[in-house]
Design a protein around this motif. Structure first.
Motif, PDB file in Angstrom:
ATOM      1  N   ALA A 110     -23.185 -11.632  23.979  1.00 28.53           N
ATOM      2  CA  ALA A 110     -22.960 -13.447  24.309  1.00 28.53           C
ATOM      3  C   ALA A 110     -23.922 -14.515  23.260  1.00 28.53           C
ATOM      4  N   PRO A 111     -23.571 -14.645  22.391  1.00 34.23           N
ATOM      5  CA  PRO A 111     -24.186 -15.320  21.657  1.00 34.23           C
ATOM      6  C   PRO A 111     -24.399 -16.809  22.215  1.00 34.23           C
ATOM      7  N   HIS A 112     -23.895 -17.448  23.224  1.00 33.10           N
ATOM      8  CA  HIS A 112     -24.540 -18.749  23.713  1.00 33.10           C
ATOM      9  C   HIS A 112     -25.011 -18.495  25.136  1.00 33.10           C
ATOM     10  N   ILE A 113     -25.320 -16.779  25.727  1.00 35.99           N
ATOM     11  CA  ILE A 113     -26.539 -16.802  26.415  1.00 35.99           C
ATOM     12  C   ILE A 113     -27.875 -16.297  26.131  1.00 35.99           C
ATOM     13  N   ARG A 114     -28.785 -16.678  27.175  1.00 38.54           N
ATOM     14  CA  ARG A 114     -30.096 -16.792  26.972  1.00 38.54           C
ATOM     15  C   ARG A 114     -30.170 -15.904  27.983  1.00 38.54           C
ATOM     16  N   VAL A 115     -30.504 -14.401  27.980  1.00 40.50           N
ATOM     17  CA  VAL A 115     -31.896 -14.062  28.872  1.00 40.50           C
ATOM     18  C   VAL A 115     -32.726 -13.867  29.161  1.00 40.50           C
ATOM     19  N   ILE A 116     -33.272 -14.150  30.000  1.00 43.07           N
ATOM     20  CA  ILE A 116     -34.909 -13.921  29.712  1.00 43.07           C
ATOM     21  C   ILE A 116     -35.237 -12.986  31.133  1.00 43.07           C
ATOM     22  N   CYS A 117     -35.777 -11.773  30.802  1.00 45.75           N
ATOM     23  CA  CYS A 117     -36.258 -10.939  32.024  1.00 45.75           C
ATOM     24  C   CYS A 117     -37.335  -9.657  31.465  1.00 45.75           C
ATOM     25  N   PRO A 118     -37.782  -9.438  31.950  1.00 39.73           N
ATOM     26  CA  PRO A 118     -38.137 -10.317  33.269  1.00 39.73           C
ATOM     27  C   PRO A 118     -38.674 -11.331  33.889  1.00 39.73           C
ATOM     28  N   ALA A 119     -37.861 -12.760  34.117  1.00 35.65           N
ATOM     29  CA  ALA A 119     -39.013 -13.680  34.502  1.00 35.65           C
ATOM     30  C   ALA A 119     -38.997 -14.098  36.174  1.00 35.65           C
ATOM     31  N   THR A 120     -40.295 -14.879  36.064  1.00 35.87           N
ATOM     32  CA  THR A 120     -40.737 -15.569  37.445  1.00 35.87           C
ATOM     33  C   THR A 120     -40.785 -17.135  37.167  1.00 35.87           C
ATOM     34  N   LEU A 121     -39.439 -17.021  38.169  1.00 37.02           N
ATOM     35  CA  LEU A 121     -39.929 -18.906  38.576  1.00 37.02           C
ATOM     36  C   LEU A 121     -41.233 -19.442  39.321  1.00 37.02           C
ATOM     37  N   ALA A 147     -24.092   0.660  39.729  1.00 37.36           N
ATOM     38  CA  ALA A 147     -24.962   0.454  38.910  1.00 37.36           C
ATOM     39  C   ALA A 147     -23.040   1.007  37.027  1.00 37.36           C
ATOM     40  N   ALA A 148     -22.543   1.984  37.949  1.00 38.48           N
ATOM     41  CA  ALA A 148     -21.689   1.555  36.293  1.00 38.48           C
ATOM     42  C   ALA A 148     -21.780   0.180  35.783  1.00 38.48           C
ATOM     43  N   VAL A 149     -20.722  -0.322  36.698  1.00 35.23           N
ATOM     44  CA  VAL A 149     -20.621  -1.701  35.623  1.00 35.23           C
ATOM     45  C   VAL A 149     -21.901  -2.885  35.520  1.00 35.23           C
ATOM     46  N   GLY A 150     -22.821  -2.218  36.407  1.00 31.64           N
ATOM     47  CA  GLY A 150     -23.919  -2.514  36.013  1.00 31.64           C
ATOM     48  C   GLY A 150     -24.384  -3.000  34.354  1.00 31.64           C
ATOM     49  N   HIS A 151     -24.656  -1.394  33.833  1.00 34.95           N
ATOM     50  CA  HIS A 151     -24.864  -1.330  32.600  1.00 34.95           C
ATOM     51  C   HIS A 151     -23.983  -2.565  31.631  1.00 34.95           C
ATOM     52  N   GLU A 152     -22.289  -2.086  32.336  1.00 39.23           N
ATOM     53  CA  GLU A 152     -21.784  -3.159  30.638  1.00 39.23           C
ATOM     54  C   GLU A 152     -22.244  -4.603  30.651  1.00 39.23           C
ATOM     55  N   LEU A 153     -22.098  -5.046  32.722  1.00 41.29           N
ATOM     56  CA  LEU A 153     -22.768  -6.911  31.907  1.00 41.29           C
ATOM     57  C   LEU A 153     -23.686  -6.746  31.283  1.00 41.29           C
ATOM     58  N   GLN A 154     -24.664  -6.063  31.639  1.00 39.96           N
ATOM     59  CA  GLN A 154     -25.569  -5.822  30.526  1.00 39.96           C
ATOM     60  C   GLN A 154     -25.522  -6.197  29.287  1.00 39.96           C
ATOM     61  N   ARG A 155     -24.905  -5.057  29.374  1.00 37.59           N
ATOM     62  CA  ARG A 155     -24.856  -4.946  27.423  1.00 37.59           C
ATOM     63  C   ARG A 155     -23.500  -6.473  27.102  1.00 37.59           C
ATOM     64  N   ALA A 156     -22.857  -6.739  27.743  1.00 38.90           N
ATOM     65  CA  ALA A 156     -21.988  -7.939  27.534  1.00 38.90           C
ATOM     66  C   ALA A 156     -23.052 -10.018  27.305  1.00 38.90           C
ATOM     67  N   LEU A 157     -24.194  -9.258  28.199  1.00 33.30           N
ATOM     68  CA  LEU A 157     -24.945 -10.551  28.816  1.00 33.30           C
ATOM     69  C   LEU A 157     -25.608 -10.552  27.174  1.00 33.30           C
ATOM     70  N   ALA A 158     -25.743  -9.269  26.752  1.00 37.51           N
ATOM     71  CA  ALA A 158     -26.933  -9.156  25.807  1.00 37.51           C
ATOM     72  C   ALA A 158     -26.478  -9.732  24.452  1.00 37.51           C
ATOM     73  N   PRO A 200     -36.757  -5.638  35.839  1.00 30.54           N
ATOM     74  CA  PRO A 200     -36.364  -5.380  34.916  1.00 30.54           C
ATOM     75  C   PRO A 200     -34.940  -5.087  34.157  1.00 30.54           C
ATOM     76  N   PRO A 201     -34.212  -4.533  33.021  1.00 30.04           N
ATOM     77  CA  PRO A 201     -33.205  -4.589  33.168  1.00 30.04           C
ATOM     78  C   PRO A 201     -32.446  -2.923  33.576  1.00 30.04           C
ATOM     79  N   GLU A 202     -33.975  -1.906  33.787  1.00 25.55           N
ATOM     80  CA  GLU A 202     -33.215  -0.819  33.908  1.00 25.55           C
ATOM     81  C   GLU A 202     -32.759  -0.505  35.351  1.00 25.55           C
ATOM     82  N   GLN A 203     -31.554   0.243  35.307  1.00 22.48           N
ATOM     83  CA  GLN A 203     -30.694   0.040  36.020  1.00 22.48           C
ATOM     84  C   GLN A 203     -31.703   0.633  37.779  1.00 22.48           C
ATOM     85  N   HIS A 204     -32.276   1.236  37.629  1.00 24.50           N
ATOM     86  CA  HIS A 204     -32.527   2.290  38.902  1.00 24.50           C
ATOM     87  C   HIS A 204     -33.340   1.274  39.701  1.00 24.50           C
ATOM     88  N   THR A 205     -34.323   0.275  39.167  1.00 21.07           N
ATOM     89  CA  THR A 205     -34.246  -0.861  39.509  1.00 21.07           C
ATOM     90  C   THR A 205     -34.574  -2.055  40.055  1.00 21.07           C
TER      91      THR A 205
END
Length: 412
Positions: free
Chosen positions: A133-144, A120-131, A47-52
């Protein structure tokens, strides 16, 4: 399920930690010959929560000058810069012995040798940037659930039953990579019989840009400068010592740490929450399969000595992005053997040398045999006096894999 029910994408990345997020955002800037963007899918189990999220945990890491340059080239440096603390000097020493050497940014005409960032700090920024981005689809949580390689693509099946066809599969899913295991790609594994204790430490003296790598009988101890006059501690110790050290209260732990590190930053005043990570090398000597490439820790999980883990991974990501840029410009299939093998031919020497160097240093400086102790202290002393001998260490530390001895300075 009919073929029309299968999602079709250009690139699928498995793993949304630092490597996966940085690569996804880098690839989002690329364009096909017709000007259209790549269809990018990112699968992340946590999940996107940084503590996990294991990719954005309590650690701080050092970004080399070369990594910072690569992030800037990919347009990502603004996400990192607000959370970075520059490293202007690195002091390397061997506890109880005279050998030591120093690296300074001024030697190489650089503003900084690198930067320290909290994951943890940069993680928040990267997750926001991914969300965003119009051409990136994120599936989370996703189990392969399954991976099937085919000549024309890779078919992925999720635990939900959804299927995805991708032209290129990139595994950025860490040291225990599910993709690597599914494809039975062989790895070399070396248990250092050490664990790293990670914590934030407050010192009486502000580190003011100074980083310290101190070799002790148990293993290397690093203190990296952080914002607010704090330091990030990475203390590698013999595994049988970990339980006792972790059981100490803050005062007793700081006393043991002070004994190992010394007084270069004055009294060690406070220590944050301590975390433990086992130190085990895993390296995949050929991180390719049909339309598939491993990057980051999925390809090579290193000992933290000399801080090479993400920096080696960033060179993977940067060169892979360049390889795909060239393939798109030439109209080549981005998942073809020609493209991926071309990428690997340029990466394999750097990967092999960095894996060897970190492993050799970890074992050399944890060895108390008198001839080895004398030899490594002589080497540190000579490096302090002869810049040409220090150049290979500087090259790897800075992330510019070049011959520094032949250059009067490094430019960004």
């Amino acid at each position: 399920m009919s073929q029309s029910d299968v999602r079709q994408v250009d690139v699928t990345l498995v793993g949304g930690g630092m490597s996966g997020a940085v690569l996804a955002l880098s690839l989002a800037a690329l364009r096909k010959p017709d000007g259209s963007p790549l269809a990018i899918l990112l699968l992340e189990a946590s999940p996107p929560e940084q503590h996990t999220h294991s990719g954005f945990d309590a650690r701080a890491i050092a970004l080399s000058a070369g990594t910072c340059d690569a992030l800037a080239r990919r347009g990502l440096w603004p996400l990192f810069a607000p959370y970075c603390t520059p490293i202007t000097d690195i002091h390397v020493s061997d506890r109880g012995h005279v050998g030591q050497t120093r690296l300074s940014a001024a030697e190489y005409d650089l503003a900084a040798l690198g930067q320290v960032i909290e994951l943890a700090a940069v993680g928040h920024e990267l997750q926001r940037a991914l969300a965003a981005a119009p051409h990136i689809r994120v599936i989370c949580p996703a189990t392969l659930h399954g991976v099937v390689l085919r000549e024309e693509g890779v078919t992925l099946t999720l635990a939900s039953g959804e299927q995805i066809d991708t032209r290129l599969l990139v595994a950025a899913d860490g040291g225990n990579s599910f993709v690597r295991q599914q494809l039975r790609l062989p790895i070399r594994r070396l248990d250092y019989e050490q664990s790293a204790i990670i914590a934030t430490v407050k010192t009486a003296v502000d580190p003011a840009g100074r980083a310290f790598e101190r070799f002790t009988a148990a293993g290397p101890l690093a203190l990296l400068p952080m914002q607010g006059g704090r330091c990030s501690l990475v203390w590698s110790v013999n595994r049988h010592e970990v339980e006792a050290l972790m059981a100490l209260d803050e005062t007793a732990f700081l006393a043991r740490l002070q004994q190992a590190f010394g007084w270069r930053l004055g009294r060690l005043e406070r220590c944050g929450v301590r975390h433990v990570y086992p130190l085990i090398l895993t390296a995949c000597d050929y991180p390719l399969a049909q339309r598939t490439v491993l990057v980051g820790n999925a390809a090579h999980a290193l000992h933290p000595i000399a801080g090479q883990g993400f920096n080696l991974g960033m060179r993977d990501l940067d060169l892979l992005t360049s390889a795909l840029t060239g393939a798109l410009a030439a109209g080549d299939d981005i998942g073809s053997f020609k493209v991926l093998n071309g990428y690997w031919q340029q990466r394999q020497d750097d990967q092999a040398q960095t894996v060897w160097l970190t492993s050799a240093l970890a074992q050399l400086f944890a060895n108390s045999d008198d001839p080895l102790v004398a030899g490594r202290n002589l080497a540190l002393t000579l490096m302090a006096r002869l810049p040409c001998l220090k150049a290979p260490l500087a090259s790897r530390t800075l992330g510019f894999v070049t011959d520094l001895a032949s250059r009067s300075a490094l430019k960004g």
